[in-house]
Design a protein around this motif. Structure first.
Motif, PDB file in Angstrom:
ATOM      1  N   LEU A 100       7.343 -18.129  69.958  1.00  0.00           N
ATOM      2  CA  LEU A 100       8.498 -17.520  69.284  1.00  0.00           C
ATOM      3  C   LEU A 100       9.592 -18.540  69.014  1.00  0.00           C
ATOM      4  N   ALA A 101       9.811 -19.460  69.946  1.00  0.00           N
ATOM      5  CA  ALA A 101      10.833 -20.489  69.736  1.00  0.00           C
ATOM      6  C   ALA A 101      10.466 -21.394  68.558  1.00  0.00           C
ATOM      7  N   VAL A 102       9.188 -21.743  68.439  1.00  0.00           N
ATOM      8  CA  VAL A 102       8.740 -22.565  67.304  1.00  0.00           C
ATOM      9  C   VAL A 102       8.924 -21.812  65.995  1.00  0.00           C
ATOM     10  N   LEU A 103       8.546 -20.542  65.984  1.00  0.00           N
ATOM     11  CA  LEU A 103       8.750 -19.731  64.768  1.00  0.00           C
ATOM     12  C   LEU A 103      10.231 -19.643  64.413  1.00  0.00           C
ATOM     13  N   LEU A 104      11.091 -19.567  65.436  1.00  0.00           N
ATOM     14  CA  LEU A 104      12.526 -19.537  65.182  1.00  0.00           C
ATOM     15  C   LEU A 104      12.979 -20.823  64.501  1.00  0.00           C
ATOM     16  N   GLY A 105      12.527 -21.973  65.017  1.00  0.00           N
ATOM     17  CA  GLY A 105      12.894 -23.247  64.410  1.00  0.00           C
ATOM     18  C   GLY A 105      12.417 -23.359  62.973  1.00  0.00           C
ATOM     19  N   ILE A 106      11.186 -22.937  62.719  1.00  0.00           N
ATOM     20  CA  ILE A 106      10.628 -23.046  61.365  1.00  0.00           C
ATOM     21  C   ILE A 106      11.385 -22.145  60.389  1.00  0.00           C
ATOM     22  N   THR A 107      11.620 -20.894  60.797  1.00  0.00           N
ATOM     23  CA  THR A 107      12.305 -19.968  59.887  1.00  0.00           C
ATOM     24  C   THR A 107      13.753 -20.372  59.664  1.00  0.00           C
TER      25      THR A 107
END
Length: 598
Positions: free
Chosen positions: A509-516
């Motif tokens: 989820l943290a990676v998805l947050l960074g990407i978005t």
């Protein structure tokens, strides 16, 4: 460009408000000081054996407190389990069997020292058992309530007194009465009843059949160790709590009480006790009676909240009673609201809403209704995000229209700046006149960001505080939306036998947050200033690390919000192609400028 600078300012302001708002407010508008004083003359409760002078610091830093609280040392956990097995096997106990609480009453000392919350499990594992709130005196997780009297020239029950009990168990339909006769003319009685939630009512009566009047002071107390307390954060209070006439006080912590020995809050006591992030124990004294209410440090990380009634003179042939209610349970907002309506003052504010409560309570109400509709808390968070962004969309449209209008009058503004470059005051007057003539509001572009700040902070507090989301799953590996993402990339999602520190515990989820977040920044015009450009390029990945330890539900909200922002920005750029064209031109100009400087 002004818009980029405004955006940076808004982002920084959002961060300050999110992580520093309450600290700033406490400095500007501090709560009334709660005088902390050591009261050597305060009445001693029988069997206490400890005074304020024996108090020691509550926590030397070696105790590891968790978000929910409880014992964390395996040796202490094993000792607690062994002690419970031994102590709870004592026959001098009356069973408690209510819908939401179960346990037993210790007839030795009239202590309610065995209490579990049947609707709340210790972990997401099905066989983890119910949350234990109260544990007997002397166990590692010591936490109990006790009822009694302080006597003046009269024999009163003490912690070793063995009470006689009517037939149990204690249920909403079956009250239990404890009795003890001192053998010299006074009979003491405690009538206990429990409702279908978390409230136990104790009516303490002294009947005097002796030849002379006697004086007694009924008391009720809650005794606990701070070793099992949840983490006390500046946004979420854990520790001593109470309502003292002018609202709920969150300003006292265990360290304050340990340093002063005895802390006596100002004002009429509506209720007093201890809170963790999800759990609460509180004594509610009889409303028409005068009481002394204090927090006391007893040493060795043991603390007490007590309610001691004023002296009662019981004439011969008469009896006098005092009634104290005790809440011991989960901080469920609907339940607290119901008790507040039933007469417990400010009880709904036992949840530390903070200054954004006016936003947080409607968000929680909507989130719970969405959960009832969707049947999945993660889906409810996504639906909440859609609703919030949908309500904000007209404002976003106005923002883009304002940006387009500002872009259209840029040549006129440049002409005015050149014409009055030597007269700044006149230049400002002419620019303001231009804004008025063209119907342009230069601050309109900041409005959507500013409106989202309290909404985001409100949702942050709701997801952190609301027990409704505790142990609620989403999909796949997300078994608890109130806890951080359990999958960590650095240990190959659990394949390697170590747990990264929270700051490095980067999950999916943290990676998805960074990407978005990176995608949303890519849609905005790049800042002209190289430092600002670097700031924007690094911010998504910095936030990825910062937000990784937060609740998975909060990251889910932010990811959904970012995806909606990308869709919204793309749509609005299609409606205002001149802004997109200008943004692309700015990027090309910046790249050329960077190459030239290189």
């Amino acid at each position: 460009m002004d818009n980029q600078r405004n955006l940076i300012f808004a982002v920084v302001l959002c961060g300050l408000l999110l992580f520093g708002w309450e600290a700033i407010v406490q400095r500007l508008y501090p709560q009334p000081d709660q005088p902390a004083k050591t009261t050597a003359a305060a009445p001693a409760i029988p069997g206490d054996g400890k005074t304020a002078s024996s108090a020691t610091p509550a926590d030397d830093g070696s105790i590891k407190h968790t978000r929910e609280g409880g014992l964390t040392d395996p040796a202490q956990q094993a000792l607690e389990a062994r002690d419970l097995k031994t102590v709870l096997a004592d026959p001098n106990r009356v069973k408690i069997a209510a819908p939401e609480v179960s346990g037993s009453i210790n007839l030795v000392g009239a202590k309610i020292d065995d209490l579990t919350l049947t609707s709340h499990s210790q972990s997401v594992e099905k066989d983890s058992g119910p949350v234990r709130l109260f544990s007997p005196d002397g166990t590692p997780a010591q936490y109990f309530a006790q009822l009694g009297w302080i006597g003046q020239g009269v024999k009163v029950p003490d912690p070793k007194t063995v009470w006689q009990a009517s037939e149990g168990p204690l249920t909403p339909d079956n009250p239990v009465t404890l009795t003890w006769n001192n053998g010299v003319g006074q009979q003491f009685k405690i009538e206990l009843s429990v409702d279908d939630k978390y409230l136990i009512t104790a009516r303490q009566t002294v009947a005097n059949t002796g030849g002379q009047s006697v004086m007694v002071r009924p008391f009720a107390l809650i005794n606990r160790t701070s070793k099992t307390a949840s983490v006390d954060q500046w946004t979420i209070h854990s520790g001593p709590i109470g309502e003292f006439g002018d609202g709920v006080n969150f300003g006292t912590n265990y360290k304050d009480v340990a340093e002063s020995g005895t802390t006596t809050p100002d004002g009429k006591t509506g209720w007093i006790g201890f809170t963790d992030i999800y759990w609460l124990s509180a004594l509610v004294p009889q409303s028409n009676a005068s009481v002394d209410a204090d927090f006391r440090a007893l040493g060795n990380d043991i603390f007490r909240a007590d309610v001691i009634y004023d002296s009662l003179t019981v004439p011969s042939g008469r009896q006098i009673s005092r009634t104290t209610r005790m809440f011991a349970g989960a901080k469920e907002s609907d339940v607290l609201n119901a008790y507040q309506k039933a007469g417990i003052p400010q009880f709904s504010n036992a949840i530390d809403w903070g200054w954004f409560g006016i936003v947080e309570k409607p968000i929680l109400w909507l989130l719970k209704h969405l959960y009832d509709f969707a049947g999945n808390f993660g889906v409810a968070i996504i639906l909440l995000t859609l609703i919030v962004r949908g309500l904000m969309f007209p404002i976003a449209q106005k923002q883009f229209a304002s940006m387009a209008a500002m872009k259209a009058i840029q040549p006129k503004m440049k002409a005015l700046q050149d014409r009055y470059k030597d007269d700044k005051q006149k230049q400002q007057q002419e620019i303001m006149a231009l804004y008025k003539a063209e119907g342009v509001n230069p601050l309109a572009g900041c409005l959507p960001m500013l409106l989202q700040i309290p909404i985001f902070f409100g949702l942050y507090k709701v997801l952190m505080l609301s027990i409704d989301m505790r142990h609620k799953p989403f999909i796949l590996w997300i078994k608890d939306l109130s806890a951080p993402d359990p999958l960590h990339i650095l240990n190959l999602f659990g394949l390697l036998p170590f747990t990264p520190p929270s700051f490095l515990g980067i999950g999916v989820l943290a990676v998805l947050l960074g990407i978005t977040m990176w995608a949303t920044f890519r849609l905005n015009p790049t800042a002209m200033d190289p430092i600002q450009r670097q700031m924007f390029s690094l911010m998504p990945w910095i936030m990825m690390f910062v937000m990784a330890p937060f609740a998975a539900g909060l990251l889910l909200y932010w990811i959904t919000s970012n995806l909606l922002t990308v869709a919204q920005q793309s749509y609005l750029y299609s409606k205002h192609p001149q802004l997109k064209a200008q943004a692309d031109k700015d990027k090309v100009d910046q790249e050329r400028s960077a190459k030239a400087k290189g």
